[in-house]
Scaffold this active site. Sequence first.
Site, PDB file in Angstrom:
ATOM      1  N   ARG A 226      77.384  22.287  97.834  1.00  0.00           N
ATOM      2  CA  ARG A 226      77.289  21.999  99.305  1.00  0.00           C
ATOM      3  C   ARG A 226      78.541  21.643  99.885  1.00  0.00           C
ATOM      4  O   ARG A 226      79.351  21.190  99.315  1.00  0.00           O
ATOM      5  CB  ARG A 226      76.422  20.846  99.364  1.00  0.00           C
ATOM      6  CG  ARG A 226      74.711  21.216  99.427  1.00  0.00           C
ATOM      7  CD  ARG A 226      74.237  22.319 100.465  1.00  0.00           C
ATOM      8  NE  ARG A 226      72.990  22.311 100.450  1.00  0.00           N
ATOM      9  CZ  ARG A 226      72.099  23.318  99.712  1.00  0.00           C
ATOM     10  NH1 ARG A 226      72.910  24.354  99.161  1.00  0.00           N
ATOM     11  NH2 ARG A 226      70.881  23.647  99.824  1.00  0.00           N
ATOM     12  N   HIS A 274      77.116  31.757 101.376  1.00  0.00           N
ATOM     13  CA  HIS A 274      76.162  31.121 100.673  1.00  0.00           C
ATOM     14  C   HIS A 274      74.998  32.109  99.990  1.00  0.00           C
ATOM     15  O   HIS A 274      73.953  32.249 100.389  1.00  0.00           O
ATOM     16  CB  HIS A 274      75.250  30.302 101.841  1.00  0.00           C
ATOM     17  CG  HIS A 274      74.374  29.114 101.296  1.00  0.00           C
ATOM     18  ND1 HIS A 274      74.223  27.794 101.944  1.00  0.00           N
ATOM     19  CD2 HIS A 274      73.619  28.980 100.168  1.00  0.00           C
ATOM     20  CE1 HIS A 274      73.494  27.260 101.353  1.00  0.00           C
ATOM     21  NE2 HIS A 274      73.069  27.868 100.087  1.00  0.00           N
TER      22      HIS A 274
HETATM   23  P1  NAP Z   1      69.586  18.668  90.214  1.00  0.00           P
HETATM   24  O1  NAP Z   1      69.117  19.242  88.934  1.00  0.00           O
HETATM   25  O2  NAP Z   1      68.925  17.347  91.092  1.00  0.00           O
HETATM   26  O3  NAP Z   1      71.033  18.078  89.764  1.00  0.00           O
HETATM   27  C1  NAP Z   1      71.955  17.354  90.448  1.00  0.00           C
HETATM   28  C2  NAP Z   1      72.932  16.954  89.390  1.00  0.00           C
HETATM   29  O4  NAP Z   1      73.843  16.099  90.358  1.00  0.00           O
HETATM   30  C3  NAP Z   1      72.456  15.838  88.488  1.00  0.00           C
HETATM   31  O5  NAP Z   1      73.213  15.904  87.067  1.00  0.00           O
HETATM   32  C4  NAP Z   1      72.939  14.373  89.046  1.00  0.00           C
HETATM   33  O6  NAP Z   1      73.025  13.445  88.136  1.00  0.00           O
HETATM   34  C5  NAP Z   1      74.143  14.732  89.823  1.00  0.00           C
HETATM   35  N1  NAP Z   1      74.308  13.707  90.809  1.00  0.00           N
HETATM   36  C6  NAP Z   1      73.698  13.586  92.071  1.00  0.00           C
HETATM   37  N2  NAP Z   1      74.250  12.561  92.714  1.00  0.00           N
HETATM   38  C7  NAP Z   1      75.305  12.191  91.897  1.00  0.00           C
HETATM   39  C8  NAP Z   1      76.250  11.146  92.156  1.00  0.00           C
HETATM   40  N3  NAP Z   1      76.350  10.232  93.118  1.00  0.00           N
HETATM   41  N4  NAP Z   1      77.180  10.924  91.079  1.00  0.00           N
HETATM   42  C9  NAP Z   1      77.251  11.680  89.978  1.00  0.00           C
HETATM   43  N5  NAP Z   1      76.352  12.870  89.826  1.00  0.00           N
HETATM   44  C10 NAP Z   1      75.472  12.862  90.571  1.00  0.00           C
HETATM   45  O7  NAP Z   1      70.024  19.784  91.094  1.00  0.00           O
HETATM   46  P2  NAP Z   1      70.378  21.391  91.004  1.00  0.00           P
HETATM   47  O8  NAP Z   1      68.871  22.169  91.105  1.00  0.00           O
HETATM   48  O9  NAP Z   1      70.892  21.328  89.849  1.00  0.00           O
HETATM   49  O10 NAP Z   1      71.053  21.605  92.193  1.00  0.00           O
HETATM   50  C11 NAP Z   1      72.280  21.255  92.602  1.00  0.00           C
HETATM   51  C12 NAP Z   1      72.622  21.515  94.008  1.00  0.00           C
HETATM   52  O11 NAP Z   1      72.984  23.190  93.997  1.00  0.00           O
HETATM   53  C13 NAP Z   1      71.417  21.651  95.291  1.00  0.00           C
HETATM   54  O12 NAP Z   1      71.324  20.130  95.462  1.00  0.00           O
HETATM   55  C14 NAP Z   1      72.089  22.469  96.364  1.00  0.00           C
HETATM   56  O13 NAP Z   1      72.807  21.690  97.096  1.00  0.00           O
HETATM   57  C15 NAP Z   1      73.100  23.464  95.440  1.00  0.00           C
HETATM   58  N6  NAP Z   1      72.275  25.013  95.319  1.00  0.00           N
HETATM   59  C16 NAP Z   1      73.238  25.916  95.968  1.00  0.00           C
HETATM   60  C17 NAP Z   1      72.824  27.105  96.023  1.00  0.00           C
HETATM   61  C18 NAP Z   1      73.717  28.443  96.631  1.00  0.00           C
HETATM   62  O14 NAP Z   1      73.178  29.213  96.786  1.00  0.00           O
HETATM   63  N7  NAP Z   1      74.784  27.957  97.004  1.00  0.00           N
HETATM   64  C19 NAP Z   1      71.322  27.491  95.271  1.00  0.00           C
HETATM   65  C20 NAP Z   1      70.862  26.415  94.932  1.00  0.00           C
HETATM   66  C21 NAP Z   1      71.141  24.936  95.058  1.00  0.00           C
HETATM   67  P3  NAP Z   1      71.811  13.146  87.222  1.00  0.00           P
HETATM   68  O15 NAP Z   1      71.376  13.958  86.279  1.00  0.00           O
HETATM   69  O16 NAP Z   1      72.272  11.583  86.667  1.00  0.00           O
HETATM   70  O17 NAP Z   1      70.601  12.826  88.072  1.00  0.00           O
END
Ligand code: NAP
Length: 311
Positions: A226, A274
């Site tokens: 993001r 995006h």
């Molecule tokens: P997820 O499974 O919730 O994983 C998020 C990761 O970030 C987890 O490892 C989490 O730690 C870590 N995290 C969150 N807050 C943190 C902090 N304060 N300090 C350190 N680590 C932190 O999410 P996901 O499904 O992988 O998706 C991640 C992001 O990708 C989404 O939120 C979205 O913004 C983005 N995305 C982008 C696209 C695109 O097309 N560009 C598409 C889809 C998603 P823990 O494991 O300890 O909880």
Amino acid sequence: MTVNVLFAAPEKDWEEYAPHLRTALADFGIAADVGTDIAPEATDYIVYAPNSPLQDFRPFTRCKAVLNLWAGVEQVVSNPTLSQPLARMVDEGLTNGMVEWVCGHTLRHHLGMDTHIHGQDGIWREGSVPPLASERTVCILGIGALGSACAHHLAQFGFKMRGWSRSPKRIEGVTCFHGENGLKEALTGADIVILLLPNTPDTENTLNSETLALLAQGAVVINPGRGPLIDDDALLAALNSGQIGHATLDVFRTEPLPADHPYWSHPRVTVTPHIASATRPNTAARVVAENIRRGEAGEPFLHLVNRQSGY
Ligand code: NAP
């Protein structure tokens, strides 16, 4: 009994999702009425995209869960009218798309592919052969559903993989760090950093002038997470000083990225609109159906969002 499932997303999405949702619900043995015009007081589940016109959840008094179609929930998680459980999307199709995009852009920079794609001038330059992946350190900030899948695939190439999360993690082939102190260790000397964190108050400006300075000189930043994860002024300064060699950015604080934004014209920035990955209706419909099955069976929902941490 029939469950009523309201599809609340931009109108154009309905046509694409409707057949997949109907098939998946039938496959899971759920008798359902799915549509875009279910009355609020009759709605059992909302399949939701945050850019939907639906922003007031208060009339949905019997709704058991809001099932988000996106992985990112920052546009809905703090909606004060939302009292129902909120599940985010973890979809095989979305994950595979992200793995392909991340591996593609990582390999572009690792192999220095631009030199030969853009440098066709008839001169045979016997330059240096690219290093092997095993000579390169890649750090993924955020090793959840998407980050861990990318880490797993990049580790297969042989990259020295590091990952950073909020809580401690163990992933084969990846040196894992967590918490504030872990961030410094994860970034120090990394050649390529990939951001796959959610957008929360805690993750804003994770890459800033201090953390960018920890990376190897000329490191590459790849952001499909993001926009607010990066301090844009700090990144532009680091690009101009040569501390950062290239930034490939898919997400921005303002989208669409304004035409006069310095990222568009910077010679060492690649902007993609995006498109890193998207939820795929055929696989995502099955995730939605499984959560509705769980709701009806009184089992815990999958992928519930923690309102406090914001993801
Ligand atoms: P997820 O499974 O919730 O994983 C998020 C990761 O970030 C987890 O490892 C989490 O730690 C870590 N995290 C969150 N807050 C943190 C902090 N304060 N300090 C350190 N680590 C932190 O999410 P996901 O499904 O992988 O998706 C991640 C992001 O990708 C989404 O939120 C979205 O913004 C983005 N995305 C982008 C696209 C695109 O097309 N560009 C598409 C889809 C998603 P823990 O494991 O300890 O909880």
